[in-house]
Design a protein around this motif. Sequence first.
Motif, PDB file in Angstrom:
ATOM      1  N   VAL A 237       0.835  -1.203   0.000  1.00  0.00           N
ATOM      2  CA  VAL A 237       0.000   0.000   0.000  1.00  0.00           C
ATOM      3  C   VAL A 237       0.867   1.249   0.000  1.00  0.00           C
ATOM      4  O   VAL A 237       0.604   2.223  -0.740  1.00  0.00           O
ATOM      5  N   ARG A 267      -5.569  -3.256  -0.222  1.00  0.00           N
ATOM      6  CA  ARG A 267      -6.417  -2.788   0.887  1.00  0.00           C
ATOM      7  C   ARG A 267      -7.525  -3.807   1.187  1.00  0.00           C
ATOM      8  O   ARG A 267      -7.878  -4.019   2.364  1.00  0.00           O
ATOM      9  N   GLN A 270      -5.914  -6.468   3.063  1.00  0.00           N
ATOM     10  CA  GLN A 270      -5.604  -5.954   4.401  1.00  0.00           C
ATOM     11  C   GLN A 270      -6.849  -5.967   5.291  1.00  0.00           C
ATOM     12  O   GLN A 270      -6.790  -6.325   6.479  1.00  0.00           O
TER      13      GLN A 270
END
Length: 714
Positions: A237, A267, A270
Amino acid sequence: MLTQLFQIALRNDRDVVQARQKAREIAASLGLDNQDQIRLATATSEMARNGFRYAHNAKVNFLVSLEPPKRIEVVVSDSGPGIRNLDEVLAGRYRSETGMGLGIIGTRRLMDEFEIVSSAEGTSVRMSKFAPNQGLSWNPNSIQEAVRTIQRRAPDDPFTEIERQNRELLKTLQELRSRQEELELLNRELEDTNRGVVALYAELDERADYLRRASELKTKFLSNVSHEFRTPLNSIVSLARLLLDRIDGELTPEQMRQVRYMESSARDLQEMVNDLLDLAKVEAGKIRMRPKRFDVHELFSALKGMLKPLLADNTSVDLLFEDASALAPLHTDEGKVSQILRNLISNALKFTPSGTVSVRARSIENRRVEFAVADTGIGIAPEHYETIFKEFSQVENPLQDRYRGTGLGLPLCRNLAMLLGGEIALQSELGRGSTFYLTIPSVYVGEAVSTEEGESLPAPEFHRMPVLYLEDNPSEAHYVEASLRETEFQPILASTVAQAELWTERHTPAAVLADVYVGEEQAWSFIDRIRDRNPGVPVIVTSAHNHARTAYDHGASSFLSKPIDRERLLSELRQLTPARGTRRLLIVDDNEVSRYVLRQLLSQPWLQISEVGNGTEALDALREGLPDAIILDLLMPDMSGFDILRTLRSRPETENLPVLIYTSKPLSDQERTQLENWGAAIVRKEDVSSRLSALPFLDWIRTSGINPQPSGEH
């Protein structure tokens, strides 16, 4: 109000015998059983003989009370010199050459109530026997008829009475001998059973230890993998942001699109890692709750700011927060509440192409608050209500391709809601939008109460009813705790009045169980305060002495003599708290393995499970007593689940009985529609394999809408 039946002056031995006769006749006329007739007659005879032998002007009064608690009352009074050392006599420490005092102790044990007052002017003994079955047949007419019957009966001579007394004694000895033989037989059976139970417990402990280690390894694996994933994901990221910010030069339009895809995918991964880590913490019980006081309208303001980026991507949707400034502040974990609402609102925004998403909060009964997140989006079909709460499960929809999620958000929300002591419910219609309801206590109940003595009283568990037990005797407290351990009641043990007061300031019990004597104090003032503050909370008073009348005068709901009988205690608690008692579930399935799996997955203190193997047995069980809900298989040898459900819906007493279809049979559209028209929920057997997948069952049972019956036989 007491009504006098007879009065006998004790002038000679014949009058003492007559007093015994009258006591037995009154007891028999008013419906007392043979044992209670003997007890009342023996107690009356003993006290009358004492009054005649050791005093003068002695007399016996027989009275009856038609007010609760209904009872026969015998008062023996005299004008003698009184009883010396009365306190020692009542304590069982006094011994005399004549044996005086032993009769008083024995008489007290025979009666339900016993009071004795003695002074230099004389002695008065008041003793009572409570009416059987609350004295349902007792009324002024029946009392007068009993008196007339006894008056017409000629008194027996003393020899006849002695002969009757001897027969009663022989009968009692025979019953005692029979009970002794039964007790010896039962002890031998218990010894055999105990040996089997010990072996079973050893095996269960070994299995539980294996499962605990497996659970710990799973949690450790998820935690380690999640942490290991976080570092490279954060790096991806960060590198993507460097490229998008053009730190090292310009990118072509195609490169910009590729980098954005990379960042978006990183993301998403994540987010999945974070949800996995949170789920692992919840299952391992390692989530730390941080309750604090906060205002709902301030929480809404913060959420509005956090969710602005999502609104920028979808300008055709309005996010509305209703004014919550009038709502009282909450005392719970603001972060967990925010996490749940943030997830629900972001889902609503994703799956609402156009229209509105509204968020509101309101106070409801039992000091709880309800949050509602409503949208005008695509909606959810009823058959998918439970699917969306399963890990990694998503409903197929064209919008799903645009907003591909992890499938972990809603399962995590449900688990977090349970940790807060609440629940999540869904109301939706395909094509018309959805409303998710989050209901939690206004005050987080997971906080224990610390006392000045350094002890900690536990907080109420949201799935059990807390029973506050005020008792300073450790052995008595341990017995009650063990008696309630595997039931729907959670024992909260307080050894002092101060501890009980402190706990009730923070929490409201479902019931209070209080001993009269707590250390150097008496509990009457505490009971009075409980009745004033929480008039709806039932209070059960316990004591080794008979304080039933005083307990009822202080507003107690019931009185239990010590030692407390476990079945009597559970019966009283379940009768006094009927609306929140055990729910009864009937499982109908011809597959023994399926029934076993459901019993294991649905094992809860508040849930009483019974099972049958076919439809005929199911209908027989329903005739014996209605459960609160039914889990029903469709494929069975004698009759199908469709036939059983059709029968249930044709009868007035079962037309609204909650039924959940639990089947592996592929359902046609016509069959599914028929089941839904009959108001049945549907769960496929292959979708149920773990404790987490059983949560929808428990929620369905808990919210089935039928209160448990006020029965003490659960």
